[in-house]
Write an enzyme that holds these catalytic residues in place. Structure first.
Site, PDB file in Angstrom:
ATOM      1  N   ASP A  92      42.927  32.782  37.230  1.00 55.92           N
ATOM      2  CA  ASP A  92      43.754  33.989  37.321  1.00 55.92           C
ATOM      3  C   ASP A  92      44.931  33.755  38.262  1.00 55.92           C
ATOM      4  OD1 ASP A  92      42.734  35.952  35.640  1.00 55.92           O
ATOM      5  OD2 ASP A  92      41.236  36.624  37.081  1.00 55.92           O
ATOM      6  N   GLU A 191      39.647  44.041  28.012  1.00 56.58           N
ATOM      7  CA  GLU A 191      38.683  44.630  28.947  1.00 56.58           C
ATOM      8  C   GLU A 191      38.558  46.131  28.753  1.00 56.58           C
ATOM      9  OE1 GLU A 191      37.606  44.871  33.736  1.00 56.58           O
ATOM     10  OE2 GLU A 191      39.168  43.507  33.030  1.00 56.58           O
TER      11      GLU A 191
END
Length: 273
Positions: A92, A191
């Site tokens: 990330d 998500e």
């Protein structure tokens, strides 16, 4: 006399992940933040290891992912990469290291690739980070997208509730997913969105779609390691399946150790030199 050779698992690549989607084989993905756990997960045969900015929560105790820095992410990712033999390692890019400045985004991605040995980066957002994605991809760095609930934008949402339930937001998510593919992202995470919408996205793009709280009709699944192992005992959203209760196991083990030390049972004669 036949010699049995140990099966050697091939290294996972962005290309082999695409092949998995084309074959209809699901993709497995978990987070890891340190050498020891990454070695176990990789050895078990996971396809992708995500060095997530969720380290901010589960490793550092922060309320959100926002406080973690690029230096922190590089530290965690370099530890993970040392342990990995076959999984694809995705890192990330943390909040503040790519938004609004494509030059800064490229610098961040290059630092991650050079200093960690990771294989790809992940970024949250669609059209609003288009320039940053393009610049990073132009340098040959693979990018995984992330749409739906985006934890780096949690203060904008004000809640961790399911995203894209309304038509307008759902349509934008589909447009952003198609854009990520057009730009050249090799995969994306969805998500906490409705399962029906996630299915539409997975069918609308040719790149792998990894879900977390996005139903079963996507190309793979990701969970945070501390959640699925039951280390993080307080977190229990609907999408989480706990595959162990390490909180209880570790608590019991530490309790037994304390009892043995206090009771002069540890170390015994066999455990002394």
């Amino acid at each position: 006399m036949s010699v049995h050779k140990k099966e050697v698992k091939k290294k996972v690549t962005t290309h082999s992940l695409l092949k998995l989607k084309q074959k209809g084989e699901k993709i497995s993905m978990l987070t890891a933040y340190d050498y020891s756990m990454a070695k176990i997960i990789d050895g078990a045969g996971i396809d992708i290891i995500l060095v997530g900015d969720s380290a901010s929560n589960v490793m550092a105790g922060n309320e959100t992912t926002l406080p973690i820095t690029l230096d922190h992410m590089i530290y965690h990712a370099s530890s993970v990469v040392k342990a990995v033999e076959t999984a694809l390692v995705v890192v990330d890019i943390p909040f503040g290291s790519y938004q609004g400045d494509s030059h800064k985004a490229l610098d961040s991605a290059i630092r991650i690739m050079k200093e960690t040995g990771g294989h790809a980066v992940k970024m949250e957002g669609g059209a609003e980070i288009k320039n940053s994605i393009e610049r990073i991809l132009s340098a040959g760095v693979p990018v995984m997208g992330h749409l739906g609930l985006m934890p780096q934008s949690i203060y904008k949402y004000g809640t961790y509730a399911v995203r894209a339930k309304q038509e307008e937001e759902a349509n934008k998510l589909i447009e952003d997913a198609k854009l990520l593919e057009e730009l050249g992202c090799f995969a994306m995470v969805l998500e906490k969105i409705p399962a029906e919408l996630a299915k539409r996205v997975a069918e609308a793009v040719s790149i792998p779609v990894i879900g977390i709280g996005a139903g079963q009709d996507v190309d793979g699944q990701v969970l945070v390691m501390h959640d699925m192992l039951g280390i993080n005992n307080d977190f229990a959203p609907r999408f989480l399946r706990k595959y162990a209760n390490l909180h209880e196991i570790i608590t019991d083990a530490v309790g037994s150790y304390i009892e043995d030390v206090k009771g002069r049972d540890f170390p015994n004669e066999k455990e002394c030199y």
